[in-house]
Design a protein around this motif. Structure first.
Motif, short mmCIF file in Angstrom:
data_model
loop_
_atom_site.label_atom_id
_atom_site.label_comp_id
_atom_site.label_asym_id
_atom_site.label_seq_id
_atom_site.Cartn_x
_atom_site.Cartn_y
_atom_site.Cartn_z
N TYR A 39 -12.04 -22.70 -36.27
CA TYR A 39 -13.13 -22.75 -37.10
C TYR A 39 -13.41 -21.91 -38.41
O TYR A 39 -12.79 -20.81 -38.53
CB TYR A 39 -14.73 -22.25 -36.32
CG TYR A 39 -15.31 -23.16 -35.01
CD1 TYR A 39 -14.41 -23.39 -34.18
CD2 TYR A 39 -15.42 -23.89 -35.08
CE1 TYR A 39 -14.85 -24.09 -33.08
CE2 TYR A 39 -16.22 -24.67 -34.53
CZ TYR A 39 -15.47 -24.78 -33.11
OH TYR A 39 -15.71 -25.31 -31.96
N ARG A 46 -11.40 -11.52 -41.24
CA ARG A 46 -12.44 -12.42 -43.14
C ARG A 46 -10.92 -12.03 -44.10
O ARG A 46 -10.51 -11.38 -44.43
CB ARG A 46 -12.50 -11.11 -43.05
CG ARG A 46 -13.38 -10.89 -43.93
CD ARG A 46 -14.60 -9.24 -44.46
NE ARG A 46 -15.34 -9.64 -43.04
CZ ARG A 46 -16.88 -9.91 -43.31
NH1 ARG A 46 -17.31 -10.99 -44.30
NH2 ARG A 46 -17.61 -9.90 -42.42
N LEU A 64 -11.69 -18.33 -37.50
CA LEU A 64 -11.93 -17.98 -36.06
C LEU A 64 -11.22 -18.70 -35.14
O LEU A 64 -11.37 -20.24 -35.61
CB LEU A 64 -13.53 -17.44 -35.53
CG LEU A 64 -14.25 -17.15 -36.53
CD1 LEU A 64 -15.67 -17.66 -36.55
CD2 LEU A 64 -14.81 -15.86 -35.59
N GLN A 97 -16.44 -19.70 -41.44
CA GLN A 97 -17.53 -19.07 -41.25
C GLN A 97 -17.64 -18.54 -42.85
O GLN A 97 -17.04 -17.56 -43.29
CB GLN A 97 -17.86 -18.08 -40.61
CG GLN A 97 -18.95 -17.87 -40.03
CD GLN A 97 -20.02 -16.87 -38.77
OE1 GLN A 97 -18.82 -16.24 -38.51
NE2 GLN A 97 -21.09 -17.01 -38.27
N TYR A 110 -15.15 -19.85 -26.30
CA TYR A 110 -14.91 -18.43 -26.50
C TYR A 110 -14.55 -18.22 -27.79
O TYR A 110 -13.49 -19.10 -28.72
CB TYR A 110 -13.83 -18.00 -25.61
CG TYR A 110 -14.54 -17.55 -24.19
CD1 TYR A 110 -14.30 -18.56 -22.78
CD2 TYR A 110 -15.57 -17.27 -23.45
CE1 TYR A 110 -14.84 -18.45 -22.15
CE2 TYR A 110 -15.90 -17.17 -22.03
CZ TYR A 110 -16.14 -18.00 -21.26
OH TYR A 110 -17.00 -18.02 -20.26
N PHE A 111 -14.47 -17.24 -28.78
CA PHE A 111 -13.83 -17.24 -29.74
C PHE A 111 -13.23 -15.89 -30.15
O PHE A 111 -13.72 -15.34 -29.29
CB PHE A 111 -15.26 -16.98 -31.06
CG PHE A 111 -16.07 -18.16 -30.84
CD1 PHE A 111 -16.56 -19.24 -30.36
CD2 PHE A 111 -15.45 -19.44 -32.34
CE1 PHE A 111 -17.06 -19.86 -30.46
CE2 PHE A 111 -15.61 -20.60 -32.79
CZ PHE A 111 -16.98 -20.82 -31.46
N GLY A 112 -12.24 -15.39 -31.55
CA GLY A 112 -11.84 -14.63 -31.02
C GLY A 112 -12.58 -13.51 -32.27
O GLY A 112 -13.60 -14.45 -32.43
N PRO A 113 -12.24 -12.90 -32.41
CA PRO A 113 -12.42 -11.73 -33.85
C PRO A 113 -12.78 -12.22 -34.97
O PRO A 113 -13.65 -11.30 -35.44
CB PRO A 113 -12.37 -10.22 -33.33
CG PRO A 113 -10.53 -11.02 -33.05
CD PRO A 113 -10.56 -12.17 -32.24
#
Lengths: 111, 113
Positions: free
Chosen positions: A35, A107, A92, A37, A101-104
């Protein structure tokens, strides 16, 4: 729930270069997702990466720009190619293990 | 096209002041509606999945409810540690990406002591 790690956690890159983001899961999972963001925007699915098959990309995302590898059931990489400032975002990875569930996140800043 | 709209964009509460966050959605057929919490610099943390209208789920000070057009996340007597961005997402029935989640932009909740 699955424990997901990503590398790098953050990076600053120059335009025109490429960055490969790694996603590691502590258990075997069939379905993995990437994903994006962007600031002020919704989380948006880039592609679905299932082991043993080609990644499936969502509308607006292409393999040449975001090549994905899924060599086994616990690992995947996403490459952001030929970067421009518009690629600055949090990336992500996500897995399904009953729930999603998502990873951290990673950035990425492109200058 | 599936759409998710969250309101308000930001909400500031005093500790102990209960309130609700709204998630309105349009989807061809709903497989599930999801709530996540996201702290700054971190990935979304799973909270709830709701599957059908009338369903409710609770976790500590949070309760999620679902109707055919919207979901509410009720926060009872919030504490400062409840401060975060709350994300709502829907998963549609069928389709090529069976587990694709369509997210709203989130509600930034700030709870002041």
């Amino acid at each position: 729930s699955a424990v997901i790690s990503q590398k790098p956690s953050r990076d600053i890159c120059q335009r025109g270069t490429s960055l490969t983001i790694q996603c590691q899961v502590d258990s075997q999972v069939t379905m993995m997702f990437w994903y994006r963001q962007q600031p002020g925007q919704s989380l948006t699915l880039i592609a679905t990466a299932n082991q043993g098959s080609e990644a499936t990309y969502e509308s607006g995302f292409v393999i040449d720009k975001f090549p994905i590898s899924r060599p086994n059931l616990t690992f995947s990489t996403l490459t952001v190619s030929n970067m421009s400032p518009e690629d600055s975002s949090i990336y992500l990875c996500s897995v399904v293990q009953h729930e999603q569930y998502f990873g951290p996140g990673t950035r990425l800043t492109v200058t | 096209e599936d759409q998710v709209t969250q309101s308000p964009e930001a909400l500031r509460l005093q500790e102990g002041e209960s309130s609700s966050l709204n998630c309105s959605y349009t989807v061809s057929g709903l497989r599930g509606l999801f709530w996540y919490r996201q702290d700054p610099g971190k990935g979304p943390e799973f909270l709830f999945t709701l599957y059908s209208a009338g369903e409710e789920k609770e976790k500590e000070r949070l309760k999620a409810t679902l109707t055919k057009k919207e979901s509410f996340l009720h926060i009872t007597a919030p504490k400062p540690e409840d401060s975060a961005t709350y994300l709502c997402a829907v998963q549609a029935l069928g389709g090529g990406s069976n587990y694709k989640l369509t997210f709203g932009k989130g509600t930034l909740l700030t709870v002041n002591p």
